[in-house]
Design a protein around this motif. Structure first.
Motif, short mmCIF file in Angstrom:
data_model
loop_
_atom_site.label_atom_id
_atom_site.label_comp_id
_atom_site.label_asym_id
_atom_site.label_seq_id
_atom_site.Cartn_x
_atom_site.Cartn_y
_atom_site.Cartn_z
N THR A 24 0.84 -1.21 0.00
CA THR A 24 0.00 0.00 0.00
C THR A 24 0.87 1.25 0.00
O THR A 24 0.67 2.18 -0.79
CB THR A 24 -0.91 0.00 1.24
N VAL A 25 1.85 1.29 0.87
CA VAL A 25 2.72 2.47 0.95
C VAL A 25 3.59 2.56 -0.29
O VAL A 25 3.80 3.65 -0.84
CB VAL A 25 3.59 2.38 2.22
N TRP A 26 4.10 1.41 -0.75
CA TRP A 26 4.95 1.40 -1.95
C TRP A 26 4.22 1.95 -3.16
O TRP A 26 4.75 2.77 -3.92
CB TRP A 26 5.43 -0.03 -2.18
N SER A 27 2.99 1.51 -3.35
CA SER A 27 2.22 1.97 -4.52
C SER A 27 1.95 3.46 -4.46
O SER A 27 2.05 4.17 -5.48
CB SER A 27 0.89 1.20 -4.61
N ASN A 28 1.61 3.97 -3.28
CA ASN A 28 1.34 5.40 -3.15
C ASN A 28 2.57 6.24 -3.46
O ASN A 28 2.46 7.37 -3.96
CB ASN A 28 0.86 5.71 -1.73
N LEU A 29 3.75 5.69 -3.15
CA LEU A 29 4.97 6.46 -3.35
C LEU A 29 5.51 6.36 -4.78
O LEU A 29 6.08 7.33 -5.29
CB LEU A 29 6.06 5.98 -2.37
N THR A 30 5.37 5.22 -5.43
CA THR A 30 6.08 4.99 -6.69
C THR A 30 5.19 4.96 -7.92
O THR A 30 5.69 5.09 -9.04
CB THR A 30 6.85 3.65 -6.62
N GLY B 124 13.90 9.21 -10.49
CA GLY B 124 14.67 10.26 -9.83
C GLY B 124 13.85 11.11 -8.89
O GLY B 124 14.40 11.96 -8.19
N ASP B 125 12.53 10.89 -8.84
CA ASP B 125 11.67 11.65 -7.94
C ASP B 125 11.96 11.26 -6.49
O ASP B 125 12.21 10.09 -6.20
CB ASP B 125 10.20 11.37 -8.28
N MET C 79 12.08 7.38 -1.48
CA MET C 79 11.48 7.01 -0.21
C MET C 79 10.91 5.60 -0.26
O MET C 79 11.01 4.82 0.70
CB MET C 79 10.39 8.03 0.14
N GLY C 80 10.32 5.23 -1.41
CA GLY C 80 9.82 3.88 -1.55
C GLY C 80 10.94 2.85 -1.49
O GLY C 80 10.81 1.79 -0.86
#
Length: 779
Positions: free
Chosen positions: A541-547, A553-554, A559-560
């Motif tokens: 869930t957190v990974w998808s929201n971040l990436t 390069g973002d 963070m992910g």
């Protein structure tokens, strides 16, 4: 500093009524001092190893010549004891020569003929106890059968057994799962517990006890009687239980002695005999030694509260965003996708640090630097003791105390080579206790003794306190206790003093993010802060929201990847921050779709921390793909800089590395916003260990894999499990499983020297595996 010789020191010790000047010790002390110091005056003196060895031999022959012979071992002890007290005298340094103590190789099997015979008798008696229990009118018969099976089936020691039974209520039992307190008298609400599904022969007597107490309150003690009310203190419950078990064992022996084959268990006529005979029964029943001995000593491992079995009635409620998905606050925010603009993007400037690992040189330190460092601190207190007899916090002593503090601070820093080490802060803490708190010299000496056990000083982390985290604090507590078996009161005093020192350091801005050791426990129990481990669904869930949908390069991609290195790779926060592009070796041209990705941890707090992690084995292909694209972007942005000088995670177009506050803190804030407050970065390492052990067991047992709620996740796919088992077996291949070294490889992967720390403090899914080992058909 005054002039000293053997005679003056003897006179000084005699006036102080020193322990070495007791009548029975004085002759040996006098001979050793005269031989070591002589009669010439001196200011400083170093007694080297060869000279100490000569003193040991000299004392041995001197005693023999005077018709008072002693062994070489005793001469060694007496010379070392004098050297230890000489080291507390300012200006004197003496080497203590350690004496090797042979240690028997530990074995899980009976080590002697007597213990083997007792185990055989216990196996025979075990078949008779249940029948006897059903026929007898003895009140505590079910208590005896339950206790014997907890020892002979689950491998509990008497201490753990009595601690478990003294705490047991109906709330500790859910279906056939028993929640065993990880430390004595742990609370159900805040304490740690080990969850194990009971095999049939343990469940039968426990079910009988539950049936007899079915009308009692849920939180009432299961073994309370009219004579022993439920309100008894914990220690009194243990005492009463042992008395009852001794009485019922005696009654059982008297009733069973009339059976025709009673000679087959004739030695088991007392409770203590049953305790001793039950120790090796689990192994003799073909239970692997790890699981036969896991519950023998406190602290026990702590299991996660998150249900991981598909059959659990609440497992569906722990998906991200559902009623129990947040960890563990049940606040109004349930969304699994928060607005990305809530993230504070890390900034440049002061939030960067030098690239790579900053290693502290130790080549200049002598082998016994730990002992010498403690000697310096003891000498500081010795010099303070020579000040005029006034209160140590009086104004008249301010200049003298300051002068001695600065002198010994410089001496410590010259000896170790830098500042900010543990002895430096201990020195200032002792000064604070004497000058601000008004402690007497005797109390301060006791405080120094508690804070500086040699086994603690031997831990590499004492050289630099700036890099401490919760894991280091836990390891230091274990190191302090490893040298001896502390009583509960001694352990409690050490933890209290250690907490005071850490609080003192925090008041000066050091150890700000470190949790203080628990102060209410009677044993070194695991922290329960990280037992509610993240699941793969939470991380996804957190990974998808971040990436998802972000350009290469973002900062969100970075963070992910930071989270992925913690959750899948088991890296510490400091290890993530110290990585360079040269430390991540990737090969996109491979038989696997995502290629290979090796993460090399070049530096750490201990030699075991330096290791190589196969991230492509541990993490899904999406993580490896993002890592490859991130590295390529980072390399292009800093193309003029060598790879070893480019931090893996840093500001764009800047080879510098982010600090913890610039990267790790925003990552944790994001996770807490999405999932709940009970999260920190170190908890990702706990999750990495817990899921790795589950995957390794699932790779060997198909039925176990099918019982898990996450059996359809990438982690548990056949190819993923096969590759992971092969990775951890290493060069030994599947012989690793036969030799029992698999857990050692897992410990080395996470950065530990040996598996005990990993099992007792990091793995929160052992109960599931243990239950499957004890009764595979129940899983």
């Amino acid at each position: 500093m005054e002039h000293l010789n053997a005679e003056s020191l003897l006179g000084h010790w005699k006036s102080e009524r020193h322990v070495l000047m007791e009548p029975r010790r004085e002759p040996d002390t006098r001979w050793i001092l005269e031989a070591a110091l002589g009669h010439e005056n001196f200011r400083t003196l170093s007694i080297h190893r060869d000279e100490v060895s000569a003193l040991i031999r000299g004392l041995f022959f001197w005693r023999r010549a005077h018709d008072r012979p002693i062994s070489m071992h005793l001469a060694h002890q007496r010379v070392n004891r004098v050297m230890e007290h000489l080291n507390q005298v300012a200006g004197i340094e003496g080497v203590l020569i350690p004496e090797p103590i042979p240690v028997h190789r530990p074995t899980a099997l009976p080590p002697s003929a007597q213990s083997f015979s007792a185990t055989e008798q216990m196996l025979v008696l075990d078949k008779k106890l249940l029948t006897w229990c059903r026929k007898t009118t003895t009140a505590d018969a079910w208590l005896l059968v339950l206790s014997q099976n907890l020892m002979a089936r689950l491998g509990m020691s008497e201490a753990v057994l009595l601690g478990t039974l003294a705490s047991l209520t109906r709330q500790h039992i859910h279906h056939k799962t028993l929640m065993v307190p990880s430390s004595p008298n742990e609370s159900l609400d805040t304490g740690g517990h080990y969850h194990v599904s009971l095999p049939r022969d343990v469940w039968i007597p426990l079910r009988a006890v539950l049936q007899k107490t079915k009308h009692d309150e849920e939180d009432s003690w299961l073994f309370a009687t009219n004579k022993h009310p439920s309100s008894l203190p914990y220690k009194q419950r243990r005492l009463k239980l042992r008395q009852r078990l001794k009485a019922v064992t005696k009654r059982c022996a008297s009733e069973l002695k009339f059976l025709p084959d009673s000679d087959q268990w004739s030695a088991l006529h007392s409770w203590q005999a049953i305790v001793s005979a039950s120790r090796y029964v689990p192994v003799m029943r073909d239970i692997p030694p790890l699981w036969a001995t896991l519950l023998r000593h406190y602290p026990l491992p702590t299991c996660t509260h998150v249900p991981l079995l598909a059959s659990h009635e609440l497992s569906h409620s722990y998906a991200p965003g559902d009623s129990h998905g947040r960890l563990p606050d049940r606040g109004p925010i349930r969304a699994t996708r928060a607005p990305l603009d809530e993230i504070r993007t890390p900034e440049l400037g002061q939030q960067t640090q030098p690239v790579g690992v900053s290693e502290i040189p130790t080549e200049h330190l002598p082998p016994d630097w730990h002992r010498q460092t403690k000697n310096i601190l003891q000498q500081f207190l010795s010099e303070v003791g020579h000040l005029p007899k006034k209160r140590l916090n009086s104004d008249q002593l301010e200049d003298s105390m300051q002068e001695k503090l600065l002198a010994y601070e410089q001496r410590l820093n010259r000896f170790i080579g830098h500042q900010n080490h543990y002895p430096f802060w201990v020195l200032h803490f002792l000064y604070y206790q004497m000058r601000t708190k008004g402690n007497e010299l005797s109390s301060t000496r006791t405080l120094l003794s508690r804070l500086t056990p040699l086994t603690l000083l031997m831990h590499d982390a004492v050289l630099d306190m700036s890099d401490w985290d919760d894991e280091v604090v836990l390891e230091l507590q274990m190191a302090a206790e490893s040298g001896t078996r502390w009583a509960d009161s001694t352990r409690q005093r050490f933890i209290s003093s250690f907490r005071q020192l850490m609080t003192f350091c925090q008041s000066y801005g050091l150890l700000e993010g470190v949790s203080l050791p628990r102060s209410t426990t009677s044993a070194l129990s695991p922290s329960t802060l990280r037992t509610r481990i993240l699941t793969p669904d939470h991380l996804q869930t957190v990974w998808s929201n971040l990436t998802q949908g972000v350009p290469d390069g973002d900062p969100r991609q970075m963070m992910g990847l930071t989270l992925a290195l913690g959750f899948y790779g088991g890296l510490r926060a400091s290890e993530v921050l110290s990585l360079t592009l040269n430390d991540v070796v990737m090969d996109p041209v491979s038989t696997s779709p995502q290629g290979t990705c090796w993460v090399e941890i070049q530096g750490g707090k201990t030699p075991a921390a330096r290791r190589r992690v196969g991230l492509h084995i541990m993490a899904p292909p999406s993580v490896i793909g993002h890592m490859h694209r991130w590295i390529m972007t980072r390399r292009d942005e800093c193309s003029a800089v060598p790879l070893e000088d480019i931090a893996l995670f840093g500001p764009r177009h800047n080879p510098q590395a982010y600090t913890r506050e610039a990267l790790i803190t925003p990552v944790i804030q994001w996770m807490r916003f999405v999932l709940g407050q009970d999260i920190d970065f170190h908890g990702l390492r706990h999750a990495a260990v817990s899921w790795t052990l589950l995957r390794l067991h699932a790779a060997q047992h198909e039925d176990f894999k099918n019982s898990l709620q996450h059996r359809h996740h990438w982690m548990f796919q056949p190819m993923s499990l096969r590759d992971m088992l092969k990775y951890f077996c290493g060069a030994e291949r599947y012989d690793t499983l036969e030799r029992g070294t698999l857990l050692l490889h897992v410990a080395q992967w996470i950065g530990h020297r040996e598996p005990s720390t990993l099992l007792r403090h990091y793995a929160h899914t052992l109960g599931l595996i243990h239950s499957h080992v004890l009764a595979p058909s129940n899983s």
